[in-house]
Design a protein around this motif. Structure first.
Motif, PDB file in Angstrom:
ATOM      1  N   GLY A 297     -97.610   8.481 -20.628  1.00 32.34           N
ATOM      2  CA  GLY A 297     -96.736   7.343 -20.436  1.00 32.34           C
ATOM      3  C   GLY A 297     -95.283   7.748 -20.621  1.00 32.34           C
ATOM      4  N   PRO A 298     -94.346   6.805 -20.472  1.00 30.60           N
ATOM      5  CA  PRO A 298     -92.918   7.134 -20.566  1.00 30.60           C
ATOM      6  C   PRO A 298     -92.526   7.852 -21.855  1.00 30.60           C
ATOM      7  CG  PRO A 298     -93.201   4.917 -19.702  1.00 30.60           C
ATOM      8  CD  PRO A 298     -94.559   5.383 -20.121  1.00 30.60           C
ATOM      9  N   ALA A 299     -93.067   7.418 -23.003  1.00 30.95           N
ATOM     10  CA  ALA A 299     -92.689   8.040 -24.279  1.00 30.95           C
ATOM     11  C   ALA A 299     -93.055   9.517 -24.314  1.00 30.95           C
ATOM     12  CB  ALA A 299     -93.350   7.301 -25.441  1.00 30.95           C
ATOM     13  N   TRP A 301     -93.459  11.500 -21.658  1.00 30.59           N
ATOM     14  CA  TRP A 301     -92.589  12.231 -20.725  1.00 30.59           C
ATOM     15  C   TRP A 301     -91.236  12.508 -21.371  1.00 30.59           C
ATOM     16  CZ3 TRP A 301     -94.055  14.678 -16.474  1.00 30.59           C
ATOM     17  CH2 TRP A 301     -95.236  14.280 -15.831  1.00 30.59           C
ATOM     18  N   ASP A 302     -90.703  11.524 -22.074  1.00 32.39           N
ATOM     19  CA  ASP A 302     -89.427  11.723 -22.760  1.00 32.39           C
ATOM     20  C   ASP A 302     -89.540  12.821 -23.818  1.00 32.39           C
ATOM     21  OD1 ASP A 302     -88.200   9.781 -21.237  1.00 32.39           O
ATOM     22  OD2 ASP A 302     -88.475   8.188 -22.723  1.00 32.39           O
ATOM     23  N   ALA A 303     -90.694  12.860 -24.502  1.00 30.95           N
ATOM     24  CA  ALA A 303     -90.914  13.906 -25.511  1.00 30.95           C
ATOM     25  C   ALA A 303     -90.979  15.280 -24.855  1.00 30.95           C
ATOM     26  CB  ALA A 303     -92.202  13.626 -26.280  1.00 30.95           C
ATOM     27  N   LEU A 304     -91.574  15.353 -23.667  1.00 23.88           N
ATOM     28  CA  LEU A 304     -91.657  16.620 -22.948  1.00 23.88           C
ATOM     29  C   LEU A 304     -90.268  17.089 -22.506  1.00 23.88           C
ATOM     30  CD1 LEU A 304     -94.840  15.856 -20.819  1.00 23.88           C
ATOM     31  CD2 LEU A 304     -94.684  17.569 -22.627  1.00 23.88           C
ATOM     32  N   VAL A 305     -89.454  16.142 -22.034  1.00 28.49           N
ATOM     33  CA  VAL A 305     -88.084  16.491 -21.640  1.00 28.49           C
ATOM     34  C   VAL A 305     -87.302  17.004 -22.852  1.00 28.49           C
ATOM     35  CG1 VAL A 305     -85.889  15.596 -20.761  1.00 28.49           C
ATOM     36  CG2 VAL A 305     -88.039  14.891 -19.679  1.00 28.49           C
ATOM     37  N   ALA A 306     -87.457  16.310 -23.989  1.00 27.05           N
ATOM     38  CA  ALA A 306     -86.770  16.743 -25.217  1.00 27.05           C
ATOM     39  C   ALA A 306     -87.234  18.127 -25.643  1.00 27.05           C
ATOM     40  CB  ALA A 306     -87.016  15.730 -26.337  1.00 27.05           C
ATOM     41  N   GLU A 307     -88.528  18.385 -25.489  1.00 25.10           N
ATOM     42  CA  GLU A 307     -89.061  19.694 -25.859  1.00 25.10           C
ATOM     43  C   GLU A 307     -88.494  20.787 -24.954  1.00 25.10           C
ATOM     44  OE1 GLU A 307     -91.445  22.546 -27.935  1.00 25.10           O
ATOM     45  OE2 GLU A 307     -90.622  20.579 -28.398  1.00 25.10           O
ATOM     46  N   ALA A 308     -88.274  20.460 -23.687  1.00 23.04           N
ATOM     47  CA  ALA A 308     -87.674  21.431 -22.773  1.00 23.04           C
ATOM     48  C   ALA A 308     -86.283  21.834 -23.268  1.00 23.04           C
ATOM     49  CB  ALA A 308     -87.595  20.853 -21.361  1.00 23.04           C
ATOM     50  N   GLY A 309     -85.552  20.880 -23.839  1.00 23.23           N
ATOM     51  CA  GLY A 309     -84.251  21.200 -24.421  1.00 23.23           C
ATOM     52  C   GLY A 309     -84.375  22.168 -25.574  1.00 23.23           C
ATOM     53  N   ARG A 310     -85.423  21.996 -26.388  1.00 20.69           N
ATOM     54  CA  ARG A 310     -85.646  22.899 -27.520  1.00 20.69           C
ATOM     55  C   ARG A 310     -85.988  24.300 -27.009  1.00 20.69           C
ATOM     56  NH1 ARG A 310     -89.371  24.724 -31.475  1.00 20.69           N
ATOM     57  NH2 ARG A 310     -91.174  24.140 -30.219  1.00 20.69           N
ATOM     58  N   VAL A 311     -86.807  24.371 -25.950  1.00 23.22           N
ATOM     59  CA  VAL A 311     -87.155  25.672 -25.368  1.00 23.22           C
ATOM     60  C   VAL A 311     -85.893  26.378 -24.881  1.00 23.22           C
ATOM     61  CG1 VAL A 311     -88.417  26.848 -23.527  1.00 23.22           C
ATOM     62  CG2 VAL A 311     -89.467  24.905 -24.706  1.00 23.22           C
ATOM     63  N   ASP A 312     -84.993  25.608 -24.286  1.00 23.88           N
ATOM     64  CA  ASP A 312     -83.737  26.182 -23.790  1.00 23.88           C
ATOM     65  C   ASP A 312     -82.912  26.763 -24.942  1.00 23.88           C
ATOM     66  OD1 ASP A 312     -81.758  26.568 -21.602  1.00 23.88           O
ATOM     67  OD2 ASP A 312     -80.589  25.139 -22.775  1.00 23.88           O
TER      68      ASP A 312
END
Length: 350
Positions: A297-299, A301-312
């Motif tokens: 769900g949206p929450a 997906w938002d967590a996945l996007v935030a995690e991508a920032g951490r990976v970066d």
């Protein structure tokens, strides 16, 4: 009789159009090409009108009443009509099943029904699919097994006028890792570059060199489709080939943001089809997104996007205190495994 999609395509080239077709399965390329063959046959036979029925907005099912009325209504221009019913889940429900059965019991002479489904198993069928089988054809795109892939590739090469040694065909099968869309794209390229020669392994490797690099698009496709084992294998190949995580991450973030946008549209009952079009997501890619949207769900997906920032941050040498792993490749793998499987979300929690 149940056909393979390729058998149906062959029949449609020479045989007359039947009143109804069911094309289903989790291989989007094969389903799409078989459905396109039905549409092409309909055009050849003078079908000039086409209507599409699918769930829209906050509806979980198509408008069965409107569809039933369309079956009975005369054409506005006295022409023949192709009516398409799209069932991503492969289940029409009780009301929809009855509408289909009623149509098949007495199909109008000026209408052909085309049902496509993105999911299929032995449990999906019922009286409605049996009714289609009696008056029309059923084609199921079962997943191509590893030992079947070389045969599928060889047949498609022949269709494109390309000749290749058996070892060269196996080489291409190894390169694409079961991704039929990637295989089809490579075969189309070979049709332009082979110039009538019989391809051996060396020439095949030369012509599909780029396919040997399990690029990020295929990794993301595997994650969206829930294929965690393929994700790990492909990332290992990318790492071995010297790719850098930051070079991959931009495309990963783009796809995650697309997923988050679609999830919000779906949650509020918006027009998902219109959003796919707005995001320029091709028809062949949409089933992949729909499967991922069923998992998250949206929450999330938002967590996945935030995690991508951490990976970066990790990839650029700026991990926050107490955050592990410090290896950017491990962090990227955990992110994509979480996208592939809800159980793996715990790998990025906190």
């Amino acid at each position: 009789m149940e056909l393979k999609p390729e058998q149906l395509v062959s029949q449609l080239r020479t045989g007359p159009l039947r009143p109804a077709y069911l094309i289903a399965g989790a291989e989007p390329l094969r389903v799409l090409e078989a459905a396109d063959a039905v549409r092409a046959a309909a055009r050849r036979e003078g079908f000039t009108e086409r209507e599409v029925f699918e769930a829209e907005g906050n509806q979980r099912e198509p408008d069965w009443g409107a569809m039933s009325a369309s079956f009975r209504a005369p054409s506005l221009f006295a022409s023949r009509r192709l009516l398409e019913l799209r069932l991503p889940s492969g289940k029409p429900g009780k009301e929809g099943a009855q509408v289909i059965v009623d149509f098949c019991e007495s199909p109008p002479s000026d209408v052909t029904l085309l049902v496509t489904a993105g999911e299929w198993s032995r449990q999906h069928g019922g009286k409605w699919s049996e009714a289609i089988g009696r008056v029309g054809q059923i084609a199921v795109a079962w997943p191509v097994k590893p030992h079947e892939l070389p045969g599928w590739i060889e047949q498609r090469l022949r269709m494109r006028g390309v000749k290749a040694e058996h070892a060269a065909v196996q080489c291409l099968a190894d390169r694409v890792e079961g991704n039929l869309l990637a295989a089809a794209q490579e075969i189309d390229k070979l049709a332009l570059l082979a110039e009538g020669e019989v391809l051996d392994v060396a020439r095949m490797e030369e012509l599909v060199a780029d396919a040997a690099r399990f690029d990020v698009f295929r990794v993301i496709d595997a994650a969206m489709n829930g294929q965690g084992a393929q994700v790990s294998r492909m990332l290992a190949n990318l790492r071995a080939e010297g790719e850098a995580v930051p070079a991959l991450l931009g495309m990963v973030v783009m796809e995650l943001q697309r997923g988050a946008t679609l999830a919000r549209v779906q949650e509020r009952g918006g027009n998902l089809a219109a959003e796919f079009k707005a995001l320029r997501i091709w028809d062949t890619k949409q089933p992949m997104y729909k499967r991922a949207l069923q998992r998250h769900g949206p929450a999330r997906w938002d967590a996945l996007v935030a995690e991508a920032g951490r990976v970066d941050r990790i990839a650029k040498g700026r991990p926050r205190i107490g955050q592990e792993p410090a290896d950017a490749w491990v962090a990227l793998e955990r992110l994509l495994l979480a996208l592939a499987d809800t159980k793996a979300m715990r790998l990025i929690a906190g």
